[in-house]
Design a protein around this motif. Structure first.
Motif, PDB file in Angstrom:
ATOM      1  N   MET A  32       3.394   8.193  -8.757  1.00 55.64           N
ATOM      2  CA  MET A  32       3.711   6.953  -8.063  1.00 55.64           C
ATOM      3  C   MET A  32       2.526   5.991  -8.058  1.00 55.64           C
ATOM      4  O   MET A  32       2.686   4.784  -8.252  1.00 55.64           O
ATOM      5  N   CYS A  33       1.342   6.523  -7.850  1.00 54.47           N
ATOM      6  CA  CYS A  33       0.159   5.656  -7.845  1.00 54.47           C
ATOM      7  C   CYS A  33      -0.108   5.079  -9.229  1.00 54.47           C
ATOM      8  O   CYS A  33      -0.443   3.890  -9.364  1.00 54.47           O
ATOM      9  N   ALA A  34       0.026   5.904 -10.260  1.00 51.60           N
ATOM     10  CA  ALA A  34      -0.184   5.418 -11.615  1.00 51.60           C
ATOM     11  C   ALA A  34       0.821   4.318 -11.961  1.00 51.60           C
ATOM     12  O   ALA A  34       0.477   3.324 -12.617  1.00 51.60           O
ATOM     13  N   TRP A  35       2.055   4.494 -11.530  1.00 52.95           N
ATOM     14  CA  TRP A  35       3.103   3.504 -11.789  1.00 52.95           C
ATOM     15  C   TRP A  35       2.889   2.244 -10.953  1.00 52.95           C
ATOM     16  O   TRP A  35       3.020   1.118 -11.439  1.00 52.95           O
ATOM     17  N   ALA A  36       2.544   2.418  -9.699  1.00 49.16           N
ATOM     18  CA  ALA A  36       2.543   1.306  -8.755  1.00 49.16           C
ATOM     19  C   ALA A  36       1.349   0.372  -8.909  1.00 49.16           C
ATOM     20  O   ALA A  36       1.424  -0.791  -8.526  1.00 49.16           O
ATOM     21  N   GLU A  37       0.236   0.849  -9.461  1.00 52.40           N
ATOM     22  CA  GLU A  37      -0.936  -0.029  -9.521  1.00 52.40           C
ATOM     23  C   GLU A  37      -0.713  -1.224 -10.459  1.00 52.40           C
ATOM     24  O   GLU A  37      -1.415  -2.221 -10.356  1.00 52.40           O
ATOM     25  N   THR A  38       0.271  -1.142 -11.340  1.00 55.51           N
ATOM     26  CA  THR A  38       0.591  -2.272 -12.217  1.00 55.51           C
ATOM     27  C   THR A  38       1.735  -3.116 -11.661  1.00 55.51           C
ATOM     28  O   THR A  38       2.189  -4.045 -12.323  1.00 55.51           O
TER      29      THR A  38
ATOM     30  N   THR B 106       0.850  -1.183   0.000  1.00 57.98           N
ATOM     31  CA  THR B 106       0.000   0.000   0.000  1.00 57.98           C
ATOM     32  C   THR B 106       0.888   1.235   0.000  1.00 57.98           C
ATOM     33  O   THR B 106       2.037   1.201   0.455  1.00 57.98           O
ATOM     34  N   LEU B 107       0.348   2.313  -0.497  1.00 55.40           N
ATOM     35  CA  LEU B 107       1.043   3.591  -0.537  1.00 55.40           C
ATOM     36  C   LEU B 107       0.280   4.577   0.336  1.00 55.40           C
ATOM     37  O   LEU B 107      -0.910   4.815   0.097  1.00 55.40           O
ATOM     38  N   ARG B 108       0.923   5.123   1.337  1.00 59.03           N
ATOM     39  CA  ARG B 108       0.264   6.107   2.198  1.00 59.03           C
ATOM     40  C   ARG B 108       0.898   7.468   1.967  1.00 59.03           C
ATOM     41  O   ARG B 108       2.125   7.603   1.900  1.00 59.03           O
ATOM     42  N   PHE B 109       0.057   8.473   1.852  1.00 60.76           N
ATOM     43  CA  PHE B 109       0.532   9.838   1.599  1.00 60.76           C
ATOM     44  C   PHE B 109      -0.100  10.795   2.600  1.00 60.76           C
ATOM     45  O   PHE B 109      -1.322  10.819   2.769  1.00 60.76           O
ATOM     46  N   ASP B 110       0.751  11.581   3.255  1.00 60.90           N
ATOM     47  CA  ASP B 110       0.229  12.665   4.098  1.00 60.90           C
ATOM     48  C   ASP B 110       0.680  14.032   3.603  1.00 60.90           C
ATOM     49  O   ASP B 110       0.250  15.054   4.113  1.00 60.90           O
ATOM     50  N   MET B 111       1.573  14.040   2.629  1.00 62.75           N
ATOM     51  CA  MET B 111       1.995  15.229   1.902  1.00 62.75           C
ATOM     52  C   MET B 111       2.682  16.277   2.767  1.00 62.75           C
ATOM     53  O   MET B 111       2.660  17.468   2.465  1.00 62.75           O
ATOM     54  N   ARG B 112       3.327  15.857   3.842  1.00 68.96           N
ATOM     55  CA  ARG B 112       4.110  16.799   4.638  1.00 68.96           C
ATOM     56  C   ARG B 112       5.203  17.414   3.763  1.00 68.96           C
ATOM     57  O   ARG B 112       5.881  16.709   3.016  1.00 68.96           O
ATOM     58  N   ALA B 113       5.383  18.718   3.867  1.00 65.00           N
ATOM     59  CA  ALA B 113       6.422  19.417   3.098  1.00 65.00           C
ATOM     60  C   ALA B 113       7.162  20.373   4.026  1.00 65.00           C
ATOM     61  O   ALA B 113       7.076  21.596   3.894  1.00 65.00           O
ATOM     62  N   PRO B 114       7.912  19.844   4.996  1.00 63.57           N
ATOM     63  CA  PRO B 114       8.617  20.712   5.944  1.00 63.57           C
ATOM     64  C   PRO B 114       9.792  21.417   5.287  1.00 63.57           C
ATOM     65  O   PRO B 114      10.249  21.037   4.204  1.00 63.57           O
TER      66      PRO B 114
END
Length: 329
Positions: free
Chosen positions: A27-33, A3-11
């Motif tokens: 990443m999601c488009a690439w990883a689903e395959t 699974t891919l989890r994203f919280d989008m922190r940009a410190p």
């Protein structure tokens, strides 16, 4: 699988938000395959490091760029939403995604977020109960009488009755909220008796217990896969530590939450061998062969995409190797 989890922190010191959001979609488009089964989007408001505040918007972008990847919003802080508007957003996203988006609803745990929206933190449980009942009724697609007016959400969700919804929490109140409506339960901690209470409350309300997930302390929640673990900790450590320290600050009393670390240095975080873990490819394969998935946090702590991609590719490699090594019965 992973699974891919994203919280989008940009410190400060990490990649800018523009790069991180673009990378999450790619990443999601690439990883689903390549073995990814779900993208998980979290939610927080007013965070200094830019933690994702509107997961439904990012979910829409992911749904548009993928074809079968499941998308989970966990957890949506229900008391902070207008339930009519939220029902409309859920319905439209259900149509866009062809039913691939599901939701975990919670009450949150940061008083600052309630102040951000001018909502009374002390009333969060009552607000959640009131808004949940209306939200679920609206997602059925018909007209609803509410406070002297008629409300109907259009278009209706593609999924009959609305998409899958679960309740998050670690308290008896959260369990009862889920059970009252026959919803699944995502536990953030596993105090004694909570699972049994959920099952009993479901049956007391005439429902069979739904899907329930309780923490597995043997399964890390932020995984990276690398060729050289020592080198990876040197490169990734500051980003992982930012995530750990910030998440712990959100829950100053949340010692029972399985994914929380109280580490104050990269060395401490590594020594815990807990929620934050870096595997070799072979270690990842062994982990997968126990029946667990890899819970990846590929852009953890604002990790620049140019650094993140090689670790994501190694995770996909481990998934492929694990599949090859399974011996048919």
């Amino acid at each position: 699988m992973f699974t891919l989890r994203f919280d989008m922190r940009a410190p400060d010191g990490g990649a800018p938000a523009t790069e991180l959001y673009a990378a999450a979609v790619e990443m999601c488009a690439w990883a689903e395959t390549r073995g990814a089964v779900a993208a998980v989007l979290s939610e927080h408001h007013g965070a200094l490091d830019g933690h994702l505040p509107v997961p439904v918007v990012l979910a829409s972008a992911l749904a548009a760029r993928t074809e079968r990847l499941a998308i989970l919003l966990a957890a949506v802080v229900l008391p902070l939403y207008d339930p009519v508007r939220l029902a409309e957003e859920i319905a439209v996203l259900d149509v866009i995604s062809a039913g691939r988006v599901s939701y975990v609803l919670g009450v949150g745990h940061r008083a600052e977020e309630y102040e951000h929206f001018g909502v009374d933190f002390r009333r969060r449980g009552r607000l959640a109960d009131e808004k949940l009942a209306l939200l679920l009724e609206l997602l059925k697609g018909g007209a609803v009488a509410h406070e002297g007016r008629h409300v109907q959400v259009t278009p209706a969700p593609m999924t009959p009755g609305g998409p899958r919804i679960m309740i998050a929490g670690a308290s008896p109140a959260a369990v009862r909220r889920a059970a009252r409506h026959g919803l699944g339960f995502l536990a953030q901690a596993a105090p004694p008796g909570l699972k049994e209470l959920y099952e009993a409350e479901c049956r007391a309300h005439g429902h069979e217990p739904g899907p329930a997930q309780f923490p597995d302390r043997a399964a890390p929640t932020a995984v990276f896969v690398a060729d050289d673990v020592d080198t990876a900790w040197e490169e990734l450590g500051p980003y992982l530590l930012h995530d750990a320290v910030t998440a712990a600050a959100y829950r100053p009393g949340g010692a029972t939450v399985a994914s929380i670390s109280r580490a104050r240095s990269v060395a401490e975080l590594r020594a815990e061998n807990g929620a934050y873990r870096i595997f070799t490819v072979d270690e990842a394969v062994d982990h997968l062969r126990t029946g667990r998935s890899l819970g990846l946090l590929p852009l953890c702590g604002g990790l620049p995409p140019r650094l993140a991609w090689p670790y994501l590719r190694r995770a996909a490699e481990a998934v492929a190797l694990a599949a090859e090594r399974v011996v048919p019965a």
